[in-house]
Design a protein around this motif. Structure first.
Motif, PDB file in Angstrom:
ATOM      1  N   ALA A 119     -17.284  37.928 -61.734  1.00 45.40           N
ATOM      2  CA  ALA A 119     -16.684  38.923 -62.625  1.00 45.40           C
ATOM      3  C   ALA A 119     -15.196  39.102 -62.319  1.00 45.40           C
ATOM      4  N   TYR A 134     -13.570  36.186 -63.821  1.00 46.76           N
ATOM      5  CA  TYR A 134     -13.625  36.342 -65.278  1.00 46.76           C
ATOM      6  C   TYR A 134     -12.502  37.256 -65.760  1.00 46.76           C
ATOM      7  N   HIS A 135     -12.262  38.340 -65.033  1.00 43.44           N
ATOM      8  CA  HIS A 135     -11.219  39.282 -65.439  1.00 43.44           C
ATOM      9  C   HIS A 135      -9.833  38.883 -64.970  1.00 43.44           C
ATOM     10  N   ASP A 139     -20.242  30.453 -63.531  1.00 47.14           N
ATOM     11  CA  ASP A 139     -20.102  30.611 -64.977  1.00 47.14           C
ATOM     12  C   ASP A 139     -21.022  29.652 -65.723  1.00 47.14           C
ATOM     13  N   PHE A 151     -23.629  39.365 -68.818  1.00 49.30           N
ATOM     14  CA  PHE A 151     -22.268  39.587 -69.303  1.00 49.30           C
ATOM     15  C   PHE A 151     -21.995  41.073 -69.501  1.00 49.30           C
ATOM     16  N   TYR A 164     -21.911  42.894 -65.817  1.00 45.29           N
ATOM     17  CA  TYR A 164     -20.888  42.482 -64.859  1.00 45.29           C
ATOM     18  C   TYR A 164     -19.483  42.385 -65.421  1.00 45.29           C
ATOM     19  N   THR A 165     -19.319  42.278 -66.737  1.00 47.84           N
ATOM     20  CA  THR A 165     -17.965  42.079 -67.256  1.00 47.84           C
ATOM     21  C   THR A 165     -17.470  43.222 -68.130  1.00 47.84           C
ATOM     22  N   ARG A 166     -18.333  44.162 -68.482  1.00 51.38           N
ATOM     23  CA  ARG A 166     -17.902  45.258 -69.346  1.00 51.38           C
ATOM     24  C   ARG A 166     -18.122  46.591 -68.644  1.00 51.38           C
TER      25      ARG A 166
END
Length: 148
Positions: free
Chosen positions: A14, A17-18, A62, A77, A80-82
């Protein structure tokens, strides 16, 4: 032990990703915080937490996350990503909070297997990226006829 390893690896994924090391939109940086808050508010004792990650491990993670079946991939998703609370994430996914936790647990088990498969050189499964949409050219015309 199982979930701790997978969760830590997903946390590093994550962060990757960010960090902008991926295709997709970049993270939005606000001018308001640095210009207004950070200059006028003393933040003593607060050290920013930086998560270090290995880009190679993050790319493999990923690939494993994207190999998950549809509902598990979406929940990983979302979680962990939002941002947001688990109730908000559950509403976004169209289920209850307990279902989100159950799907994350199932995804962790699958991901551990995928991590082992990737390291052993086993190909990851290909799931429904996009379902085939039928159009007019896919129709089969059957004409009933009587033979005399």
């Amino acid at each position: 032990m199982l979930h701790t390893y997978v969760e830590m690896r997903l946390n590093r994924w994550a962060a990757w990703y960010h960090a902008g090391e991926r295709p997709g939109p970049r993270r939005i940086e606000s001018w308001w915080g640095p210009m207004i808050l950070n200059r006028s508010v003393a933040q003593t004792g607060r050290v920013p937490v930086r998560v270090s990650f290995d880009p190679v491990e993050a790319e493999l993670t990923d690939r494993c996350v994207r190999a998950l079946p549809g509902e598990l991939r979406l929940v990983v998703f979302e979680v962990y990503t939002r941002g947001g609370t688990m109730e908000q994430k559950a509403r976004t996914l169209g289920c209850c909070r307990d279902t989100v936790y159950e799907r994350v647990s199932r995804a962790n088990v699958k991901l551990l297997g995928f991590f082992n498969d990737v390291e052993a050189g086993v190909a990851l499964p290909v799931h429904d990226k996009q379902k085939k949409v039928l159009n007019n050219s896919d129709k089969v015309f059957n004409f009933s006829a009587m033979v005399a």
